[in-house]
Design a protein around this motif. Structure first.
Motif, PDB file in Angstrom:
ATOM      1  N   ARG A 224       0.825  -1.249  -0.057  1.00 28.77           N
ATOM      2  CA  ARG A 224      -0.048  -0.031  -0.214  1.00 28.77           C
ATOM      3  C   ARG A 224       0.798   1.379  -0.018  1.00 28.77           C
ATOM      4  N   TYR A 226       1.029   5.617   0.107  1.00 32.43           N
ATOM      5  CA  TYR A 226       0.422   6.878   0.256  1.00 32.43           C
ATOM      6  C   TYR A 226       1.324   7.511  -0.364  1.00 32.43           C
ATOM      7  N   GLY A 254      -3.391   7.116  -7.255  1.00 34.12           N
ATOM      8  CA  GLY A 254      -4.797   6.922  -6.772  1.00 34.12           C
ATOM      9  C   GLY A 254      -4.869   7.546  -6.014  1.00 34.12           C
ATOM     10  N   THR A 255      -5.599   8.242  -4.890  1.00 30.55           N
ATOM     11  CA  THR A 255      -6.363   8.842  -4.169  1.00 30.55           C
ATOM     12  C   THR A 255      -5.338   9.263  -3.171  1.00 30.55           C
ATOM     13  N   ASN A 260      -3.595   3.469  -1.300  1.00 28.79           N
ATOM     14  CA  ASN A 260      -4.494   2.705  -2.621  1.00 28.79           C
ATOM     15  C   ASN A 260      -3.185   1.280  -2.232  1.00 28.79           C
TER      16      ASN A 260
END
Length: 299
Positions: A224, A226, A254-255, A260
């Motif tokens: 993941r 960030y 991603g956001t 993500n």
């Protein structure tokens, strides 16, 4: 997301039931027991104490904080409960002794003379009191993973600190283990703290670990990411397997501001594989995080 390799066809991972007594150190475990805090642990352990008393088929009644990672399969919760950490209590005893003194004066008068004599004696008394306090002490963190036939990545959630990961910084960069993580307590954080180093593209800051693998077996590497913001200069995280670039993810894939998901597939060419994350960030004061890294064989 830009994979720089071809996904191998015909390599499908079949679903299998999880035994109620098996222990899988996965994201469900980390979501159900996200911290070593005794207060949080007690409520999670209470759920496990009732959940594991008899076989469960219902797909409701699970802790809401773990539903995203565990889903509705009772076997996922049974696995997490069988892996749950344990706590022990340590009693510490302190003693305090107080000594007090008093003086007693006695006077003796002789009837045959007018001489009066007096004597003074000191009496010492001591009292002692003992107080006992009890405080819970968390069991030392146990590294999970490191299994070539299961999760090959050790400490992929960074809940036990950095080791056995190796982090390398360059000028104007820094790293730390920070909180919160991705549905967990901790994550690895990379910070661009100053102007971009001109040699960053050739020798970027990085994070790597040698994981045990089975030669000739394909693996799914999941992790993941960030990024604090999505800009044209934010840059990207590159993934290398045994020194070969296989994947990149940038700040706008991603956001921004949330974790993500990422998936990379690779074939193991020996019994040890180096997984390396490189931080090629182009903006000052940028924050990038990595968490919940795992690698499972596709067989």
């Amino acid at each position: 997301m830009t994979p720089s390799f071809v996904i191998w066809a015909g390599c499908l991972l079949g679903a299998s039931a999880v035994s109620a007594t098996s222990c899988n150190a996965d994201n469900c475990l980390r979501a159900l027991f996200p911290t070593q805090s005794p207060a949080v642990y007690s409520s999670d352990a209470a759920f496990c104490a009732t959940f594991t008393t008899s076989p469960r088929t219902a797909t409701t009644g699970f802790p809401s904080k773990a539903s995203a990672a565990c889903g509705t399969a009772p076997a996922r919760y049974s696995s997490a409960c069988s892996c749950r950490p344990t706590f022990r209590s340590t009693l510490s005893t302190t003693s305090q002794t107080t000594t007090t003194s008093s003086s007693v004066t006695s006077t003796t008068t002789s009837s045959s003379s007018s001489v009066t004599t007096s004597s003074t004696s000191t009496l010492s008394t001591s009292t002692s009191s003992t107080s006992t306090t009890s405080s819970p002490t968390a069991t030392p963190c146990v590294l999970t993973g490191g299994n070539p036939n299961g999760d090959a990545v050790k400490n992929g959630g960074f809940e036990c600190g950095l080791a056995p990961w190796i982090a390398t910084d360059i000028a104007n960069t820094a790293h730390s283990i920070t909180s919160p993580g991705d549905a967990s307590t901790y994550a690895y954080e990379f910070d661009q703290t100053g102007p971009i180093n001109p040699t960053a593209k050739q020798n970027p800051a990085s994070l790597n670990q040698n994981i045990p693998t089975v030669n000739g077996i394909p693996y799914n590497l999941r992790f993941r990411t960030y990024f604090d913001k999505c800009t044209g200069n934010e840059g990207f995280v590159g993934v290398k397997v045994n020194g070969q670039p296989v994947y990149t993810v940038d700040a706008c894939d991603g956001t921004a501001g949330v974790f993500n998901d990422n998936l990379v597939q690779f074939f193991a060419s020996s019994d040890s594989t180096n997984v390396r994350f490189e931080f090629l960030v182009g903006e000052n004061n940028a924050v990038v995080k990595i968490d919940n890294v795992n690698a499972y064989p596709l067989h």
